[in-house]
Design an enzyme around this catalytic site. Structure first.
Site, mmCIF file in Angstrom:
data_model
loop_
_atom_site.group_PDB
_atom_site.id
_atom_site.type_symbol
_atom_site.label_atom_id
_atom_site.label_comp_id
_atom_site.label_asym_id
_atom_site.label_seq_id
_atom_site.Cartn_x
_atom_site.Cartn_y
_atom_site.Cartn_z
ATOM 1 N N GLY A 1 -24.846 34.050 17.299
ATOM 2 C CA GLY A 1 -24.513 33.315 16.090
ATOM 3 C C GLY A 1 -23.418 33.974 15.273
ATOM 4 O O GLY A 1 -23.102 33.518 14.178
ATOM 5 N N CYS A 2 -22.849 35.033 15.798
ATOM 6 C CA CYS A 2 -21.762 35.727 15.109
ATOM 7 C C CYS A 2 -20.455 35.446 15.839
ATOM 8 O O CYS A 2 -20.422 35.428 17.063
ATOM 9 C CB CYS A 2 -22.012 37.240 15.089
ATOM 10 S SG CYS A 2 -23.519 37.726 14.231
ATOM 11 N N ALA A 3 -19.385 35.260 15.085
ATOM 12 C CA ALA A 3 -18.080 35.013 15.690
ATOM 13 C C ALA A 3 -17.571 36.260 16.408
ATOM 14 O O ALA A 3 -16.944 36.171 17.459
ATOM 15 C CB ALA A 3 -17.076 34.574 14.635
ATOM 16 N N SER A 4 -17.841 37.419 15.834
ATOM 17 C CA SER A 4 -17.454 38.676 16.479
ATOM 18 C C SER A 4 -18.659 39.214 17.237
ATOM 19 O O SER A 4 -19.761 38.674 17.153
ATOM 20 C CB SER A 4 -16.970 39.684 15.430
ATOM 21 O OG SER A 4 -17.977 39.900 14.471
#
Length: 136
Positions: free
Chosen positions: A49-52
């Site tokens: 759920g994190c872009a990075s």
């Protein structure tokens, strides 16, 4: 119900003028955080759920919560450092009771993070709460 470490960060943010100064402080906090061992950067510790790329490895000692964390993005590393200050050394059963959104709002993060970063931050908080609940 914030830790003293988080209160210290909140006090620093109170003295910083604009968001650019706060942004630099977040990055500085991330740079000051010890690196997470590469051996802990495995699929089981990766936060979805994190872009990075983000990893969180919980560490429960004597009923107190802690974790190691890392990211490939400097601002996200800083957010991890802030979460470490918010949660580290709390009794494990107290971790889910922390109103993370309210505490982070004190820093002004809620209105200055992109939607992707906000979602990633929420995912990190969910992971931390789940780890604490499993350990309790």
């Amino acid at each position: 119900m914030a830790t003293q470490a988080f209160e210290d960060i909140a006090e620093t943010f109170d003295f910083l003028g604009d968001w650019e100064e706060r942004y630099r402080e977040v990055i500085s906090l991330g740079k000051a955080m010890p690196p997470m061992p590469e051996a802990l950067k495995v699929p089981a510790t990766k936060v979805t759920g994190c872009a990075s790329q983000v990893w969180i490895h919980p560490e429960i000692r004597d009923g107190r919560f802690g974790f190691q964390g890392d990211s490939d993005a400097s601002i996200v590393r800083g957010l991890i450092a802030i979460l470490k200050a918010l949660y580290t050394d709390l009794p494990v059963q107290e971790v889910p009771k922390v109103d993370a959104a309210a505490e982070l709002a004190r820093l002004g993060l809620d209105s200055h993070l992109s939607a992707q970063r906000s979602n990633g931050l929420k995912s990190m908080i969910v992971r931390i709460r789940e780890a604490a609940q499993e350990a309790a």
